[in-house]
Design a protein around this motif. Structure first.
Motif, PDB file in Angstrom:
ATOM      1  N   ALA A 196       3.491   1.080 -11.931  1.00 36.48           N
ATOM      2  CA  ALA A 196       3.693  -0.344 -11.630  1.00 36.48           C
ATOM      3  C   ALA A 196       3.290  -0.723 -10.210  1.00 36.48           C
ATOM      4  N   PRO A 197       3.728   0.006  -9.163  1.00 34.42           N
ATOM      5  CA  PRO A 197       3.298  -0.383  -7.816  1.00 34.42           C
ATOM      6  C   PRO A 197       1.840  -0.050  -7.513  1.00 34.42           C
ATOM      7  N   ILE A 198       1.221   0.777  -8.356  1.00 33.12           N
ATOM      8  CA  ILE A 198      -0.191   1.112  -8.131  1.00 33.12           C
ATOM      9  C   ILE A 198      -1.081  -0.027  -8.612  1.00 33.12           C
ATOM     10  N   TRP A 199      -0.842  -0.510  -9.818  1.00 28.31           N
ATOM     11  CA  TRP A 199      -1.724  -1.516 -10.421  1.00 28.31           C
ATOM     12  C   TRP A 199      -1.041  -2.829 -10.741  1.00 28.31           C
ATOM     13  N   GLY A 200       0.278  -2.879 -10.698  1.00 29.81           N
ATOM     14  CA  GLY A 200       0.993  -4.108 -11.033  1.00 29.81           C
ATOM     15  C   GLY A 200       1.145  -5.023  -9.837  1.00 29.81           C
ATOM     16  N   GLU A 201       1.249  -6.310 -10.087  1.00 26.54           N
ATOM     17  CA  GLU A 201       1.470  -7.286  -9.026  1.00 26.54           C
ATOM     18  C   GLU A 201       2.968  -7.458  -8.790  1.00 26.54           C
ATOM     19  N   TRP A 202       3.314  -7.826  -7.552  1.00 28.25           N
ATOM     20  CA  TRP A 202       4.717  -8.058  -7.226  1.00 28.25           C
ATOM     21  C   TRP A 202       5.190  -9.360  -7.852  1.00 28.25           C
ATOM     22  N   SER A 203       6.397  -9.355  -8.407  1.00 23.49           N
ATOM     23  CA  SER A 203       6.987 -10.545  -8.997  1.00 23.49           C
ATOM     24  C   SER A 203       8.236 -10.922  -8.210  1.00 23.49           C
ATOM     25  N   ASP A 204       8.208 -12.089  -7.561  1.00 24.01           N
ATOM     26  CA  ASP A 204       9.402 -12.567  -6.869  1.00 24.01           C
ATOM     27  C   ASP A 204      10.506 -12.885  -7.876  1.00 24.01           C
ATOM     28  N   TYR A 205      10.121 -13.338  -9.056  1.00 26.00           N
ATOM     29  CA  TYR A 205      11.104 -13.702 -10.077  1.00 26.00           C
ATOM     30  C   TYR A 205      11.909 -12.471 -10.505  1.00 26.00           C
ATOM     31  N   TRP A 206      11.199 -11.365 -10.768  1.00 30.40           N
ATOM     32  CA  TRP A 206      11.864 -10.146 -11.217  1.00 30.40           C
ATOM     33  C   TRP A 206      12.266  -9.244 -10.053  1.00 30.40           C
ATOM     34  N   ASP A 207      11.837  -9.611  -8.837  1.00 28.10           N
ATOM     35  CA  ASP A 207      12.115  -8.797  -7.648  1.00 28.10           C
ATOM     36  C   ASP A 207      11.667  -7.355  -7.859  1.00 28.10           C
ATOM     37  N   GLY A 208      10.453  -7.223  -8.366  1.00 28.42           N
ATOM     38  CA  GLY A 208       9.896  -5.901  -8.624  1.00 28.42           C
ATOM     39  C   GLY A 208       8.443  -6.024  -9.034  1.00 28.42           C
ATOM     40  N   ASP A 227       0.832  -1.207   0.000  1.00 35.62           N
ATOM     41  CA  ASP A 227       0.000   0.000   0.000  1.00 35.62           C
ATOM     42  C   ASP A 227       0.867   1.258   0.000  1.00 35.62           C
ATOM     43  N   ASP A 228       1.986   1.207   0.737  1.00 37.53           N
ATOM     44  CA  ASP A 228       2.881   2.359   0.785  1.00 37.53           C
ATOM     45  C   ASP A 228       3.535   2.592  -0.582  1.00 37.53           C
ATOM     46  N   GLN A 229       3.934   1.511  -1.254  1.00 36.73           N
ATOM     47  CA  GLN A 229       4.530   1.651  -2.587  1.00 36.73           C
ATOM     48  C   GLN A 229       3.521   2.227  -3.577  1.00 36.73           C
ATOM     49  N   ALA A 230       2.270   1.756  -3.497  1.00 34.53           N
ATOM     50  CA  ALA A 230       1.231   2.294  -4.379  1.00 34.53           C
ATOM     51  C   ALA A 230       0.985   3.770  -4.089  1.00 34.53           C
ATOM     52  N   ALA A 231       0.989   4.133  -2.803  1.00 35.67           N
ATOM     53  CA  ALA A 231       0.784   5.541  -2.427  1.00 35.67           C
ATOM     54  C   ALA A 231       1.923   6.408  -2.957  1.00 35.67           C
ATOM     55  N   GLN A 232       3.142   5.883  -2.912  1.00 39.36           N
ATOM     56  CA  GLN A 232       4.279   6.638  -3.442  1.00 39.36           C
ATOM     57  C   GLN A 232       4.154   6.825  -4.954  1.00 39.36           C
ATOM     58  N   GLY A 233       3.677   5.776  -5.646  1.00 41.73           N
ATOM     59  CA  GLY A 233       3.475   5.905  -7.086  1.00 41.73           C
ATOM     60  C   GLY A 233       2.439   6.964  -7.417  1.00 41.73           C
ATOM     61  N   ARG A 234       1.344   6.956  -6.696  1.00 39.68           N
ATOM     62  CA  ARG A 234       0.308   7.971  -6.918  1.00 39.68           C
ATOM     63  C   ARG A 234       0.842   9.365  -6.578  1.00 39.68           C
ATOM     64  N   ALA A 235       1.603   9.443  -5.494  1.00 36.60           N
ATOM     65  CA  ALA A 235       2.135  10.738  -5.086  1.00 36.60           C
ATOM     66  C   ALA A 235       3.072  11.302  -6.149  1.00 36.60           C
ATOM     67  N   ALA A 236       3.878  10.423  -6.757  1.00 33.82           N
ATOM     68  CA  ALA A 236       4.809  10.890  -7.798  1.00 33.82           C
ATOM     69  C   ALA A 236       4.057  11.484  -8.983  1.00 33.82           C
ATOM     70  N   LEU A 237       2.966  10.828  -9.387  1.00 38.63           N
ATOM     71  CA  LEU A 237       2.181  11.340 -10.512  1.00 38.63           C
ATOM     72  C   LEU A 237       1.412  12.599 -10.119  1.00 38.63           C
ATOM     73  N   ARG A 238       0.922  12.641  -8.888  1.00 43.62           N
ATOM     74  CA  ARG A 238       0.203  13.832  -8.433  1.00 43.62           C
ATOM     75  C   ARG A 238       1.123  15.043  -8.341  1.00 43.62           C
ATOM     76  N   GLU A 239       2.367  14.811  -7.969  1.00 42.20           N
ATOM     77  CA  GLU A 239       3.320  15.920  -7.869  1.00 42.20           C
ATOM     78  C   GLU A 239       3.596  16.532  -9.238  1.00 42.20           C
ATOM     79  N   ILE A 240       3.647  15.676 -10.267  1.00 42.94           N
ATOM     80  CA  ILE A 240       3.836  16.196 -11.624  1.00 42.94           C
ATOM     81  C   ILE A 240       2.682  17.126 -11.989  1.00 42.94           C
ATOM     82  N   VAL A 241       1.475  16.660 -11.720  1.00 42.09           N
ATOM     83  CA  VAL A 241       0.296  17.468 -12.040  1.00 42.09           C
ATOM     84  C   VAL A 241       0.281  18.746 -11.214  1.00 42.09           C
ATOM     85  N   ALA A 242       0.645  18.638  -9.934  1.00 36.94           N
ATOM     86  CA  ALA A 242       0.611  19.811  -9.051  1.00 36.94           C
ATOM     87  C   ALA A 242       1.601  20.883  -9.499  1.00 36.94           C
ATOM     88  N   ARG A 243       2.734  20.466 -10.053  1.00 42.40           N
ATOM     89  CA  ARG A 243       3.712  21.463 -10.501  1.00 42.40           C
ATOM     90  C   ARG A 243       3.214  22.225 -11.722  1.00 42.40           C
TER      91      ARG A 243
END
Length: 259
Positions: free
Chosen positions: A202-214, A71-87
């Motif tokens: 990716a962290p907002i809508w993508g699933e975690w992959s142990d294989y790719w470690d991301g 949830d924290d990773q997804a929040a960071q992803g959303r925050a990054a996109l929101r910051e672009i819009v806010a600027r």
């Protein structure tokens, strides 16, 4: 009692045989011994139950910690996109290309945050369009034969993107295509302020992959579907996909944070 030796070829073992008539019966357990055995069994059961409860509690805590991290990773992803819009100093860009491995631009579009098309153009490439790429975007050789070359198109695109945060879904791919088109025409692409929406998503809508470690990358279509974004312009064309990225960023900014 007798000792018996058996085996062959120099490999022997010995065992002891007892006369059953000389065997002494095992004495029965006393009441105190039976009580001690019963108590020991109860203690063992309690320890086993406690161990299982502790393991279950630890597993539940681990799962809660993992979900909190996701949830924290997804929040960071959303925050990054929101910051672009806010600027407030951003545009979106998308390209269609000759192929995936060594791409040249065959179509490019630049879109304002509100979806307004700032520039759209076909681009006549130096090389040929692969059949795989054509199956995706559908741009024909006939259309490209009369299209302007990259130097002319770049001169028109440049004023719209320099000094802006340049948001693309797969920014690395679009950047590679523009750089290759520039090199083939003897041009040098300036440093641009690229922002990759796919990486942030990716962290907002993508699933975690142990294989790719991301986190697994999602397509632009999946991200729009997850966020409820609808754009009427055709997909897999530069204008439509640039408009989808712009609409997606606006949607993320205007919707409440998921609980």
């Amino acid at each position: 009692m007798a000792t018996v030796r058996y085996g062959r070829r120099g490999r022997y073992q010995e065992t002891v045989l007892y006369d059953r008539a000389q065997a002494v019966p095992r004495p029965q357990a006393t009441p105190a011994q039976l009580a001690a055995l019963e108590k020991a069994g109860q203690v063992r059961k309690k320890h086993e139950q406690r161990r299982r409860e502790e393991e279950a509690a630890q597993l539940a805590q681990d799962e809660a910690d993992w979900q909190a991290w996701l949830d924290d990773q997804a929040a960071q992803g959303r925050a990054a996109l929101r910051e672009i819009v806010a600027r407030g100093n951003w545009v979106t860009l998308d390209t269609e290309t000759t192929e995936l491995d060594c791409p040249e631009v065959v179509e490019i579009a630049v879109v304002a945050p509100g979806g307004e098309v700032l520039h759209q153009s076909l681009v006549r490439p130096v090389g040929l369009v692969s059949e795989g790429a054509r199956a995706v975007h559908g741009i024909t050789d006939t259309e490209l034969a009369t299209a302007p070359g990259w130097p002319e198109v770049w001169a028109q695109v440049r004023p719209h993107i320099e000094g802006k945060e340049l948001v693309a879904w797969n920014a690395g791919f679009d950047q590679d295509a523009m750089q290759r088109s520039s090199r083939l025409q003897g041009l040098e692409l300036p440093d641009l302020d690229w922002r990759c929406a796919m990486s942030a998503a990716a962290p907002i809508w993508g699933e975690w992959s142990d294989y790719w470690d991301g986190f697994r990358y999602v397509s632009l279509a999946e991200a729009c579907w997850r966020e409820g974004v609808q754009v009427s312009s055709p997909a897999h064309r530069a204008t439509g996909d640039a408009q989808r990225v712009a609409a997606l960023l606006v949607a993320i900014t205007t919707t409440a944070e998921p609980q």
